[in-house]
Design a protein around this motif. Structure first.
Motif, mmCIF file in Angstrom:
data_model
loop_
_atom_site.group_PDB
_atom_site.id
_atom_site.type_symbol
_atom_site.label_atom_id
_atom_site.label_comp_id
_atom_site.label_asym_id
_atom_site.label_seq_id
_atom_site.Cartn_x
_atom_site.Cartn_y
_atom_site.Cartn_z
ATOM 1 N N SER A 6 3.195 -28.780 -40.577
ATOM 2 C CA SER A 6 2.448 -28.873 -39.323
ATOM 3 C C SER A 6 1.062 -29.423 -39.607
ATOM 4 O O SER A 6 0.661 -29.550 -40.770
ATOM 5 N N GLY A 8 -0.207 -32.413 -38.314
ATOM 6 C CA GLY A 8 -0.380 -33.833 -38.085
ATOM 7 C C GLY A 8 -0.990 -34.114 -36.724
ATOM 8 O O GLY A 8 -1.121 -33.224 -35.881
ATOM 9 N N GLY A 9 -1.372 -35.367 -36.517
ATOM 10 C CA GLY A 9 -1.963 -35.734 -35.242
ATOM 11 C C GLY A 9 -2.621 -37.086 -35.323
ATOM 12 O O GLY A 9 -2.430 -37.843 -36.282
ATOM 13 N N LEU A 10 -3.405 -37.379 -34.303
ATOM 14 C CA LEU A 10 -4.131 -38.642 -34.216
ATOM 15 C C LEU A 10 -5.588 -38.404 -34.572
ATOM 16 O O LEU A 10 -6.219 -37.484 -34.025
ATOM 17 N N LEU A 17 -7.977 -34.251 -41.551
ATOM 18 C CA LEU A 17 -6.884 -33.416 -41.061
ATOM 19 C C LEU A 17 -6.450 -32.499 -42.202
ATOM 20 O O LEU A 17 -6.578 -32.857 -43.377
ATOM 21 N N THR A 119 5.671 -34.227 -40.595
ATOM 22 C CA THR A 119 4.671 -34.172 -39.530
ATOM 23 C C THR A 119 3.963 -35.515 -39.514
ATOM 24 O O THR A 119 3.636 -36.074 -40.564
ATOM 25 N N VAL A 121 1.159 -38.340 -38.966
ATOM 26 C CA VAL A 121 -0.281 -38.565 -39.012
ATOM 27 C C VAL A 121 -0.551 -40.006 -38.607
ATOM 28 O O VAL A 121 0.044 -40.935 -39.170
ATOM 29 N N THR A 122 -1.443 -40.179 -37.642
ATOM 30 C CA THR A 122 -1.826 -41.510 -37.191
ATOM 31 C C THR A 122 -3.334 -41.638 -37.289
ATOM 32 O O THR A 122 -4.068 -40.828 -36.719
#
Length: 125
Positions: A6, A8-10, A17, A119, A121-122
């Motif tokens: 868990s 991950g995200g922008l 992160l 997860t 990641v961007t």
């Protein structure tokens, strides 16, 4: 061992992160752990690994100095702190475990017995 990644995200370039991996089913005290990633259209790539003793840590050259891998055996978790993120860090990140009998860090995917679901990641420029 079941692994659940868990975190991950922008994020914008230069940001940070922290990815976490929760293990269940057995203790990871005797499991060497690591992270791989796969960018769109590219092969799976070793990112970082830590032996079950914590005494050996390795990073891919591309993340050295920016990423930190660490584990909490008491909480059965693995983490990856990612700083100074770059657009080329964009990928799906996988938490992995190696049930080898000795503490070690391997960079080849076939050495790892357990894989989480990934997860994403961007990193935007």
């Amino acid at each position: 061992v079941q692994l659940q990644a868990s975190g991950g995200g922008l994020v914008q370039a230069g940001g940070s992160l922290r990815l976490s991996c929760a293990a269940s089913g057995r203790t990871i005290r005797s499991v060497n752990m690591g992270w791989f990633r796969q960018a769109p259209g590219k092969d799976l790539e070793f990112v970082a690994g830590i032996s079950w003793s914590g005494g050996t840590i390795r990073y891919a050259d591309s993340v050295k100095g920016r990423f930190t891998i660490y584990r909490d055996n008491a909480k059965n978790t693995l983490n990856l702190q990612m700083n100074s993120l770059k657009p080329e860090d964009t990928a799906v990140y996988y938490c992995v475990g190696d049930a080898g009998r000795v503490p070690r860090v391997e960079s080849e995917r076939h050495e790892y017995d357990y894989w989480g679901q990934g997860t994403e990641v961007t990193v935007s420029s």
